[in-house]
Each structure stands twice: as structure tokens, then as C-alpha cells.
Design a protein around this motif. Structure first.
Motif, PDB file in Angstrom:
ATOM      1  N   THR A 147       0.832  -1.350   0.056  1.00  0.00           N
ATOM      2  CA  THR A 147      -0.116  -0.144   0.007  1.00  0.00           C
ATOM      3  C   THR A 147       0.819   1.316   0.018  1.00  0.00           C
ATOM      4  O   THR A 147       0.502   2.286  -0.725  1.00  0.00           O
ATOM      5  N   LEU A 148       2.012   1.451   0.666  1.00  0.00           N
ATOM      6  CA  LEU A 148       2.819   2.340   0.908  1.00  0.00           C
ATOM      7  C   LEU A 148       4.032   2.163  -0.281  1.00  0.00           C
ATOM      8  O   LEU A 148       4.409   1.276  -0.371  1.00  0.00           O
ATOM      9  N   ASP A 149       4.459   3.468  -0.686  1.00  0.00           N
ATOM     10  CA  ASP A 149       5.513   3.661  -1.381  1.00  0.00           C
ATOM     11  C   ASP A 149       7.142   3.828  -0.572  1.00  0.00           C
ATOM     12  O   ASP A 149       6.941   5.231  -0.234  1.00  0.00           O
ATOM     13  N   PHE A 150       7.734   3.044  -0.358  1.00  0.00           N
ATOM     14  CA  PHE A 150       8.798   3.333   0.580  1.00  0.00           C
ATOM     15  C   PHE A 150       9.858   3.903  -0.205  1.00  0.00           C
ATOM     16  O   PHE A 150      11.020   4.440   0.581  1.00  0.00           O
ATOM     17  N   ASP A 151       9.746   4.636  -1.318  1.00  0.00           N
ATOM     18  CA  ASP A 151      10.649   5.465  -1.862  1.00  0.00           C
ATOM     19  C   ASP A 151      10.148   7.223  -1.507  1.00  0.00           C
ATOM     20  O   ASP A 151      10.973   8.064  -1.783  1.00  0.00           O
ATOM     21  N   ARG A 152       9.025   7.205  -0.807  1.00  0.00           N
ATOM     22  CA  ARG A 152       8.487   8.693  -0.245  1.00  0.00           C
ATOM     23  C   ARG A 152       8.447   8.399   1.336  1.00  0.00           C
ATOM     24  O   ARG A 152       8.138   7.275   1.848  1.00  0.00           O
ATOM     25  N   PRO A 153       8.541   9.584   1.977  1.00  0.00           N
ATOM     26  CA  PRO A 153       8.612   9.469   3.373  1.00  0.00           C
ATOM     27  C   PRO A 153       7.165   8.752   3.893  1.00  0.00           C
ATOM     28  O   PRO A 153       6.193   8.928   3.528  1.00  0.00           O
ATOM     29  N   VAL A 154       7.524   8.067   5.094  1.00  0.00           N
ATOM     30  CA  VAL A 154       6.389   7.315   5.836  1.00  0.00           C
ATOM     31  C   VAL A 154       6.687   7.607   7.198  1.00  0.00           C
ATOM     32  O   VAL A 154       7.523   7.915   7.705  1.00  0.00           O
ATOM     33  N   ALA A 155       5.415   8.076   7.865  1.00  0.00           N
ATOM     34  CA  ALA A 155       5.603   8.136   9.344  1.00  0.00           C
ATOM     35  C   ALA A 155       5.056   7.022  10.074  1.00  0.00           C
ATOM     36  O   ALA A 155       3.945   6.403   9.858  1.00  0.00           O
TER      37      ALA A 155
END
Length: 264
Positions: A147-155
Motif C-alpha cells: 500500500t505504501l511507497d517506501f521511496d517516499r516518506p512514511v510516518a
């Protein structure tokens, strides 16, 4: 909303669970007698526990609003999310930025069941649920990557979760393993109970003796240690009511500390 792991074990109604007890303190109905008994024992010894639960929930809301509105984060991994209640992480985040993606993680089958029914996001965003345990950071990341793109920031949000990891070094290792694959600009938000109040310490000791997964109170300094290597967001790691309070009236410290850090 969908789940990202199966099969899910049966709900064990003979053992109290922290997510259900926390929900009970917040006035929720999704719990069992064993949870209410454990929650009532703590409340008898430490009546302020209900206030601590509410303080903790409000802290989560302020943290999420900061992450989305001020830090510009559009992806959130909420580990140990607990039972759905008012102002869930995705609701707060998507109210600010509807495109925000949120992945919830919890190991309680009851949370899983209610998440499927209640944790639905807005059309622009995405809300998913992963059934996993905080002791499995690689499994959490693997499932969240759908679901999340780990090339972009994640909180990454860990509210009241690391205290369930008894060994401090292991808890720090879990944090590192969660953050290492994430890019600069990612954030970590933590909150846990501290050993600074004797009544709270005794109530927690008796809670732990009741059969639930133990909750290990730590010093404020050790909670701050989870954010080592990150750029602390002001005002740092403090008693939760003191973290960017929205009210102008004076606030009192409580033995629950939290903070937010940014990965440089």
C-alpha cells in the motif's frame, strides 16, 4: 479497507488484551468481561488511568495533524492501532489531506474484525489493515509495502506499543528495523507510560499479574532513546499534554510521555 494477512486466529475471550482494555477506558463497548475486570483493577488502584487514556488519544490526534499538515507526510504506518474509536488516524489525516494513505497494524483478532467494518477511508486515500505483531517488523513492512511507497516518506506511529516489548534493546532494534528501509523525511512518533508515578507503577504491576501481555513502564529518558538519531520535533519528548497543546489553559503533566522525530 482490506486486510493484508490471513488466516486470523480466533478471539481468545479468556485472556485480557491491551487494545480492548484501552478501548474500555475510552468508553468503548468492544470488550469482554476479562478485559473489564483487568481494566477495573487498574482503575481502582489508579483512577487517573481513564484520563491517561484520553490524554493519549488526544496526543495521537495532535501528532497526526502535525505530520500531515506541517510535515507534509502522506503515508502513515500505525502499529498497534487498537480498536476503532473517534478520530482514528486515517480520519484525522484524510481530513487534512484526503490523499493520505494509512496502514493499520494490530495483533488482536477483534481489532481485525472491526477494522474491516469501520476503518474505511475517503475515496481519494487508501486505508488498509495488517494483522501482525510488533515483534515482526520485517513482516509488517513487507505487508505495508503493498500500500505504501517506501521511496517516499512514511510516518511510523507506535503509541503504547513498545512498552509491550519487555527487553529495551529488542524494542530499540524493532524501531531501527522499521526505520532503516524508509527514506529521509520519514518520521517516528512514540508514546508510552513512564515509571515516574508510584501509584501508576503499582497499578501496572497488578495489571501485569492479571495475565495480560505485560506493559513495561520505562523512564522518560529511555522513551526518548527510541528517537535517537532522529531530528526531534519541538518540544521533544515530554509528558503528552505538553506536546504542542491546543488549549491556552495550563496543562498538567501525566506519567505518559511521547515525541516525534524526523529521519534526516
Amino acid at each position: 479497507m482490506s486486510d493484508e494477512r490471513s488466516p486470523v486466529p480466533e478471539i481468545d475471550t479468556t485472556v485480557p488484551h491491551s487494545a480492548r482494555i484501552f478501548g474500555y477506558w475510552l468508553g468503548g463497548k468492544d470488550n469482554y468481561p476479562v478485559d473489564r475486570e483487568a481494566g477495573d483493577r487498574v482503575r481502582e488502584l489508579f483512577p487517573q488511568i481513564v484520563d491517561l487514556a484520553r490524554v493519549s488519544r488526544r496526543f495521537l490526534g495532535r501528532v497526526v495533524r502535525h505530520l500531515v499538515a506541517e510535515a507534509g507526510v502522506r503515508q502513515i504506518l500505525d502499529i498497534g492501532s487498537g480498536l476503532p474509536t473517534v478520530d482514528n488516524t486515517h480520519e484525522v489525516a484524510q481530513r487534512v489531506a484526503p490523499e493520505t494513505r494509512v496502514v493499520y497494524v494490530d495483533n488482536d483478532p477483534l481489532v481485525f474484525a472491526h477494522a474491516r467494518a469501520l476503518l474505511t477511508g475517503v475515496p481519494e486515500g487508501t486505508t488498509q489493515f495488517v494483522h501482525a505483531d510488533v515483534h515482526e517488523p520485517e513482516e509488517i513492512l513487507r505487508a505495508a509495502a503493498r500500500t505504501l511507497d517506501f521511496d517516499r516518506p512514511v510516518a511510523v506511529i507506535l503509541m503504547g506499543v513498545l512498552a509491550h516489548v519487555a527487553d529495551y534493546d529488542e524494542a530499540r532494534s524493532i524501531v531501527r528495523r522499521l526505520l532503516d528501509p524508509l527514506p529521509p523525511g520519514s518520521h517516528l512518533a512514540v508514546r508510552d507510560g513512564t515509571d515516574t508515578d508510584e501509584a501508576y507503577v503499582e497499578a501496572t504491576r497488578q495489571y501485569n499479574a492479571g495475565g495480560a501481555v505485560p506493559y513495561n513502564l520505562r523512564s522518560p529518558e529511555r522513551i526518548a532513546g527510541f528517537l535517537d538519531g532522529l531530528e526531534l520535533v519541538e518540544p521533544g519528548v515530554v509528558s503528552c499534554p505538553l506536546w504542542r497543546p491546543e488549549a491556552t489553559a495550563p496543562v498538567e503533566e501525566v506519567p505518559v510521555y511521547g515525541g516525534v522525530g524526523r529521519k534526516p
